[in-house]
Scaffold this motif. Sequence first.
Motif, mmCIF file in Angstrom:
data_model
loop_
_atom_site.group_PDB
_atom_site.id
_atom_site.type_symbol
_atom_site.label_atom_id
_atom_site.label_comp_id
_atom_site.label_asym_id
_atom_site.label_seq_id
_atom_site.Cartn_x
_atom_site.Cartn_y
_atom_site.Cartn_z
ATOM 1 N N PHE A 1 -26.125 30.490 5.970
ATOM 2 C CA PHE A 1 -25.035 31.397 6.325
ATOM 3 C C PHE A 1 -25.584 32.768 6.723
ATOM 4 C CE2 PHE A 1 -21.250 29.387 3.803
ATOM 5 C CZ PHE A 1 -21.249 28.334 4.694
ATOM 6 N N GLU A 2 -26.539 33.273 5.965
ATOM 7 C CA GLU A 2 -27.112 34.584 6.252
ATOM 8 C C GLU A 2 -27.763 34.598 7.626
ATOM 9 O OE1 GLU A 2 -29.666 35.077 2.905
ATOM 10 O OE2 GLU A 2 -28.104 35.982 1.641
ATOM 11 N N LYS B 1 -26.567 29.177 1.373
ATOM 12 C CA LYS B 1 -26.553 30.640 1.428
ATOM 13 C C LYS B 1 -27.511 31.194 2.472
ATOM 14 C CE LYS B 1 -26.656 34.809 -1.375
ATOM 15 N NZ LYS B 1 -26.766 35.385 -2.743
ATOM 16 N N TYR C 1 -13.294 35.168 4.754
ATOM 17 C CA TYR C 1 -13.442 33.741 5.041
ATOM 18 C C TYR C 1 -12.074 33.085 5.057
ATOM 19 C CZ TYR C 1 -13.549 34.000 -0.108
ATOM 20 O OH TYR C 1 -13.285 34.310 -1.423
ATOM 21 N N THR D 1 -20.883 39.585 1.812
ATOM 22 C CA THR D 1 -19.430 39.589 1.663
ATOM 23 C C THR D 1 -18.795 39.671 3.042
ATOM 24 O OG1 THR D 1 -19.588 40.695 -0.486
ATOM 25 C CG2 THR D 1 -17.461 40.766 0.638
ATOM 26 N N LEU E 1 -19.665 33.442 0.063
ATOM 27 C CA LEU E 1 -19.183 34.484 0.961
ATOM 28 C C LEU E 1 -18.495 35.648 0.276
ATOM 29 C CD1 LEU E 1 -17.761 32.029 3.629
ATOM 30 C CD2 LEU E 1 -19.777 33.482 3.902
ATOM 31 N N ASN E 2 -18.180 35.479 -0.991
ATOM 32 C CA ASN E 2 -17.422 36.513 -1.709
ATOM 33 C C ASN E 2 -18.345 37.602 -2.225
ATOM 34 O OD1 ASN E 2 -15.406 37.914 -2.954
ATOM 35 N ND2 ASN E 2 -14.647 36.185 -4.147
#
Length: 328
Positions: A292-293, A289, A5, A2, A327-328
């Motif tokens: 992004f991590e 995902k 964004y 989280t 991202l949420n």
Amino acid sequence: MTVPYSLLDLSIIREGFDASDAYSRSLALAQQAEELGYTRMWLAEHHNMAYVGSSAPQILIGHLAQGTKKIRLGSGGIMLPNHSPLIIAEQFGTLATLFPNRIDLGLGRAPGTDQTTATALRRGRHESVQEFPNDLDDLQQYFSEDNLDSKVRAFPAEGLNVPLYLLGSSMSSAVLASKKGLPYAFASHFAPGYLIQASRYYRENFQPSEQQKTPYFISCVNVIAADSEAEAHYLATSFFQTALGVIRGTSYPLKKPVKSMEGIWTEPEAAAIQNMMACTFIGTKESLKPQFENFFDQVQADELMISCNIYDPEKRHRSLEIAAEILN
């Protein structure tokens, strides 16, 4: 995972359409972003670029604010050497008065155009790198309540809480942002070279200010997301065709996607774009995902700002939706 964004938009004009269409799509983008929980949407100042509609972000910010309710709106950024700090204070003070607690003022030192156009903008006035910090000091003074007794005052800006952000893609911007105690937004979506170095320097050398007690680092990236890998890479060809204009020193409209970039760009151009756009994420929710991590593990960004250049508005909406889900 989280993290706040946000969005960056240039109101790029689509092939076969005009600036009016670009502004309508920017408004729709802001409304969609608001629904999807995006923190803010910024518009960037550019000049003498036929297919970039954001030559007057101050006006577009007001247009988008009028059509939305709560999303923060601002500049990513205003190229301060092109303007008098007094004028910028008055303009953003007006915006903040009309739309309280919703206006950001991101500031850059680049001209946002070629040198000939920069000369036309500045009427022959040439600012050195050393003068940008002085302009920033003047701007902060105009917003300050301490400016009460000055002979030159900025109304209605004086005393208003309009948060300032410094933008950049180099170490010099990281140095100034840390010294001034301001949030720092890094243009990693087209100039990723100093991203890690600038992020670390900024955090390690940050000096708290009245506006910002702790460092706040925003990294901007390109995201093209879809429900299949094939579709995402197909949609990304519009983005690549626009980026090709940057490599060639011209402005291209946002073109329809194509099956292949072969024959459109040369091998050296493709390599240059891949290098320049290294912080670009293309794929599905499942494939993006972990990317992004890994990005956050390396960069330690406090906020991710997304640039999403997709020709079809519905496909762009879906891309923003997927990014928000991750991202949420």
